[in-house]
Each structure stands twice: as structure tokens, then as C-alpha cells.
Design a protein around this motif. Structure first.
Motif, mmCIF file in Angstrom:
data_model
loop_
_atom_site.group_PDB
_atom_site.id
_atom_site.type_symbol
_atom_site.label_atom_id
_atom_site.label_comp_id
_atom_site.label_asym_id
_atom_site.label_seq_id
_atom_site.Cartn_x
_atom_site.Cartn_y
_atom_site.Cartn_z
ATOM 1 N N ARG A 1 -4.608 -13.072 5.271
ATOM 2 C CA ARG A 1 -3.291 -12.363 5.863
ATOM 3 C C ARG A 1 -2.120 -11.875 4.771
ATOM 4 N NH1 ARG A 1 1.899 -15.092 8.927
ATOM 5 N NH2 ARG A 1 2.820 -15.388 7.374
ATOM 6 N N ARG A 2 -2.340 -10.836 4.525
ATOM 7 C CA ARG A 2 -1.318 -9.610 4.329
ATOM 8 C C ARG A 2 0.241 -9.110 4.557
ATOM 9 N NH1 ARG A 2 -4.216 -4.770 2.520
ATOM 10 N NH2 ARG A 2 -5.924 -6.386 2.078
ATOM 11 N N LYS A 3 1.059 -9.509 3.494
ATOM 12 C CA LYS A 3 2.469 -9.534 3.932
ATOM 13 C C LYS A 3 2.494 -7.844 3.277
ATOM 14 C CE LYS A 3 7.840 -9.759 4.173
ATOM 15 N NZ LYS A 3 8.555 -10.878 2.979
ATOM 16 N N TYR B 1 1.074 -14.436 16.064
ATOM 17 C CA TYR B 1 0.134 -14.747 15.140
ATOM 18 C C TYR B 1 -1.109 -14.704 15.219
ATOM 19 C CZ TYR B 1 4.520 -14.677 10.766
ATOM 20 O OH TYR B 1 5.141 -13.729 10.813
ATOM 21 N N TYR C 1 2.715 -8.342 9.020
ATOM 22 C CA TYR C 1 1.475 -8.646 8.207
ATOM 23 C C TYR C 1 0.017 -8.115 9.401
ATOM 24 C CZ TYR C 1 5.065 -12.505 6.263
ATOM 25 O OH TYR C 1 5.587 -12.727 5.581
#
Length: 244
Positions: free
Chosen positions: A7-9, A50, A22
Motif C-alpha cells: 500500500r502506497r500513500k 481498505y 492509498y
């Protein structure tokens, strides 16, 4: 099928506002993958999505969740104000980000939305032929009559909506009310299960707040996302404009 994810912001600009999200990706990508852009409902925040994004990523797809302007981690004022057209612009911004990401196949963008988000994905996809597919769960298409709300409670809610809309016209801060309340309480949704709903939506240290600018409901009343799109969408059975 992928079993591990990362997961990447991320962030992107929309109408001068910085929106935060995200990007969930399968690990060890060997090629570009399709991306599902997920949209939550009225007053929602991205943390509620999520688990869905993680499942999509575990199945080998990229999944992008984000907060609309004025909510959660995204910028924008006034806070907790649902701007329908602005949120659709935010969705377009999220799609643009997904198409530009090096891990994503720009020709395979899918939209997934729930409630008000379901209305957004229909409206935005209708004007974007590059969107491959749409999943709209109970898409918002105007207000239904609330059976458990008394006439007196309805009048009180209508009064505070108009009052807050007037405050907005004057450039003043919102007169906030709860999104969820107990029966008899002035809230957008009044239910005997209010405590459980609030606990579920809030989560442990979540982004969601039980507060909304009532002027938001006036902007929603002007929006009927699916009713004006009879000829611009096709469903799996081939019928134009079929929703549901």
C-alpha cells in the motif's frame, strides 16, 4: 492469484484541492495491471474501503481509494461538506492519477462505488469512454421517503438544511448536525441502532466523523445521478441505460 500486497500513500490535485488516497498493489508485478477506483458513500471516508482494496490487490488488481475534498485526509473547506459536483471532479482526478501510474494499465480502469459513490461512478463513467467497467451498489438516485421519521422531525431537518444553506450563501461556517443519531435526535439518519452504526463507521481511530454540514443535503437533492443517463451506458445484458 497474488497473495501479498503493498500500500502506497498518494495525492493528486482536484479543483485546487489536494486529495489524498492509498494505492493498493499486488507485490512482484511482472506487467501493468488493471485498476479499480473505489468511491465511498455520503459522509464516508476511505478507511472504510481498505478491506475491499486489499482484496482486489490480493486478486491481482491495483485498487485506489481516496478521500473526497473536505473529508478525511484530503484538504478543502468547509469540512464535512458534501459537494456533489466537486466529488465527481475528485473521482476524475483519481482516475487521472491511476492512468498515469507506471504500474497500471491505463486502458483498464474500473470504477466501484457505493450509495452516493455509486451515483458518482455512473455519472463519471457516462462521460468517460475509457472506463472499462462500473460496479454501482445501491447508487444514489434521489431521496426516498424515510418511513421511521415523523413529520415533525422531517420539518426540523428541512429547516436546518435551509438555515445552513443560507449560512453558506453568506460565507459563514456550517451549522453541523450528526450524521447518525438516535430516534428523535436531529440527525441525517436517526435509528435505534445509532450507537452500533457509529461504532462501525468510526472504527479504531478511523477518519470518519459523526458530523455533516446539512447544506450538503440540498446539493444532493439536486442530483439524480442515474435518471438522466438512459442512453449513455450499457449493462452486461446489452440494454442501454440499465442500472441494477
Amino acid at each position: 492469484m497474488a497473495t501479498t500486497t503493498e500500500r502506497r500513500k498518494i495525492s493528486f490535485e482536484s479543483g485546487g484541492t489536494r486529495c489524498v488516497g492509498y494505492l493498493h498493489l499486488p507485490e512482484d508485478l511482472a506487467e501493468k495491471v488493471p485498476c479499480v477506483v473505489l468511491c465511498h458513500g455520503f459522509s464516508g471516508t476511505m478507511d472504510r474501503l481498505y478491506p475491499h482494496a486489499e482484496r482486489f490487490a490480493a486478486a491481482g488488481l491495483a485498487a485506489l481509494v481516496f478521500d473526497y475534498r473536505n473529508f478525511g485526509e484530503s484538504g478543502g473547506q468547509p469540512r464535512q461538506f458534501v459537494d456533489v459536483s466537486g466529488q465527481q471532479d475528485d473521482l476524475r482526478g483519481a482516475i487521472g492519477f491511476a492512468r498515469s501510474a507506471q504500474e497500471i494499465d491505463a486502458d483498464r480502469i474500473l470504477l466501484w462505488g457505493n450509495s452516493l459513490g455509486g451515483g458518482h461512478v455512473i455519472s463519471v463513467a457516462a462521460d468517460d469512454p475509457g472506463v472499462t467497467a462500473v460496479v454501482a451498489q445501491i447508487p444514489f438516485n434521489g431521496f426516498a421517503k424515510v418511513r421511521d421519521r415523523s413529520a415533525s422531525s422531517t420539518r426540523k431537518l428541512q429547516t436546518v438544511i435551509l438555515w445552513d444553506a443560507l449560512l453558506g450563501k453568506l460565507g459563514l461556517p456550517p451549522h453541523y448536525i450528526p450524521m447518525v443519531g438516535a430516534p428523535g435526535q436531529l440527525a441525517v439518519t436517526a435509528t435505534a441502532e445509532a450507537e452500533q452504526h457509529i461504532k462501525t463507521l468510526s472504527g479504531a481511530g478511523g477518519l470518519w466523523r459523526n458530523s455533516v454540514a446539512p447544506r450538503s443535503l440540498l446539493t444532493m437533492a439536486r442530483s439524480a445521478a442515474t435518471s438522466r443517463l438512459p442512453d449513455r451506458l450499457t449493462a452486461p445484458d446489452g440494454r442501454a441505460g440499465h442500472v441494477g
